[in-house]
Design a protein around this motif. Structure first.
Motif, PDB file in Angstrom:
ATOM      1  N   ILE A 124      -1.812 -12.509 -18.227  1.00 34.61           N
ATOM      2  CA  ILE A 124      -0.644 -13.288 -18.621  1.00 34.61           C
ATOM      3  C   ILE A 124      -0.098 -12.641 -19.888  1.00 34.61           C
ATOM      4  CG2 ILE A 124      -1.974 -14.991 -19.944  1.00 34.61           C
ATOM      5  CD1 ILE A 124      -0.015 -17.125 -18.697  1.00 34.61           C
TER       6      ILE A 124
ATOM      7  N   ILE B  93       7.264 -15.532 -20.427  1.00 35.45           N
ATOM      8  CA  ILE B  93       5.880 -15.465 -19.961  1.00 35.45           C
ATOM      9  C   ILE B  93       5.860 -14.919 -18.541  1.00 35.45           C
ATOM     10  CG2 ILE B  93       3.799 -16.798 -19.429  1.00 35.45           C
ATOM     11  CD1 ILE B  93       4.661 -18.809 -21.549  1.00 35.45           C
TER      12      ILE B  93
ATOM     13  N   TYR C 188       2.904 -13.746 -15.442  1.00 38.22           N
ATOM     14  CA  TYR C 188       1.479 -13.823 -15.092  1.00 38.22           C
ATOM     15  C   TYR C 188       1.278 -13.398 -13.650  1.00 38.22           C
ATOM     16  CZ  TYR C 188       3.412 -18.357 -13.729  1.00 38.22           C
ATOM     17  OH  TYR C 188       4.227 -19.339 -13.237  1.00 38.22           O
TER      18      TYR C 188
ATOM     19  N   LEU D 148      -1.705 -20.591 -17.843  1.00 39.94           N
ATOM     20  CA  LEU D 148      -0.385 -20.875 -18.401  1.00 39.94           C
ATOM     21  C   LEU D 148      -0.472 -21.961 -19.466  1.00 39.94           C
ATOM     22  CD1 LEU D 148       2.633 -20.388 -18.528  1.00 39.94           C
ATOM     23  CD2 LEU D 148       2.904 -21.953 -16.582  1.00 39.94           C
TER      24      LEU D 148
ATOM     25  N   ILE E 243      10.092 -18.610 -17.986  1.00 45.21           N
ATOM     26  CA  ILE E 243       9.345 -17.996 -16.891  1.00 45.21           C
ATOM     27  C   ILE E 243      10.377 -17.569 -15.865  1.00 45.21           C
ATOM     28  CG2 ILE E 243       7.752 -18.378 -14.976  1.00 45.21           C
ATOM     29  CD1 ILE E 243       6.209 -20.286 -16.756  1.00 45.21           C
TER      30      ILE E 243
ATOM     31  N   ALA F 148       4.891 -23.228 -12.810  1.00 41.74           N
ATOM     32  CA  ALA F 148       5.831 -23.498 -13.899  1.00 41.74           C
ATOM     33  C   ALA F 148       6.187 -24.977 -13.953  1.00 41.74           C
ATOM     34  CB  ALA F 148       7.092 -22.645 -13.722  1.00 41.74           C
TER      35      ALA F 148
END
Length: 194
Positions: free
Chosen positions: A92, A106, A108, A124, A142, A155
């Motif tokens: 991540i 972010i 990942y 997360l 995201i 998310a």
């Protein structure tokens, strides 16, 4: 707002099942093996990472770059390991934009065999705490492809809200295609209310 004068502490972040920490040089073989085994899956969402990790030697250089990026505030990359088995699961990353309001994007990914077990959600949550805590972010973004419902679900489970879909500029459509990119946002004040 400029990047922090000192790099944030690189101590591991622990969750119930996971260990998140910056990469060390000895992680290069596991890092390469995961990307190499998942290359076709990762390419659409992480083309730069997949290309940069072209060989075991390239991964050694890439992990060194991650260390430099951490120290300079350009990018914070954390590998994700299972705490009890020690298996490397994915990573991540948090890419800051140091202008106010401080925003971090972010990204990942997990190995195929690690998906569907709640690891991405757990990682997360730890990254959100790191971003709003030591990194001082005001908001987090995201980016997801619409054909990746698992990433969208992760998310949304952490309180990220969708932003309106925007068409890609013509030059970017030529490079990446016309598939829209979905953006999700979480603001510090919204996260504090949950």
């Amino acid at each position: 707002m400029p990047a922090p004068a000192a790099a944030p502490h690189s101590a591991p972040h622990l969750t119930d099942r996971l260990l998140l920490r910056p990469y060390a040089p000895e992680d290069a073989a596991a890092f390469f093996a995961l990307i190499d085994a998942n290359r076709l899956r990762l390419r659409p969402s992480f083309p730069a990472r997949e290309t940069a990790a072209s060989s075991a030697n390239a991964c050694i250089r890439l992990l060194k770059q991650f260390g430099h990026d951490w120290r300079t505030g350009r990018l914070y990359v954390l590998g994700i390991w299972h705490r009890t088995g020690g298996h490397y699961l994915g990573d991540i990353s948090l890419k800051p934009n140091w202008t106010a309001p401080v925003t971090l994007e972010i990204g990942y990914y997990l190995a195929a065999e690690a998906e569907g077990q709640g690891y991405a959600r757990e990682a997360l949550a730890a990254a959100v705490a790191f971003a709003f805590g030591p990194l001082g972010a005001a908001r987090l973004l995201i980016r997801c492809l619409p054909n990746n419902p698992r990433s969208v679900a992760v998310a949304e489970a952490l309180g990220f809200q969708p932003l309106p879909v925007r068409a890609r500029p013509a030059w970017l459509r030529r490079v990446l295609g016309s598939t829209p990119v979905l953006y999700y946002i979480l603001r510090r004040e919204e996260q504090a209310q949950t």
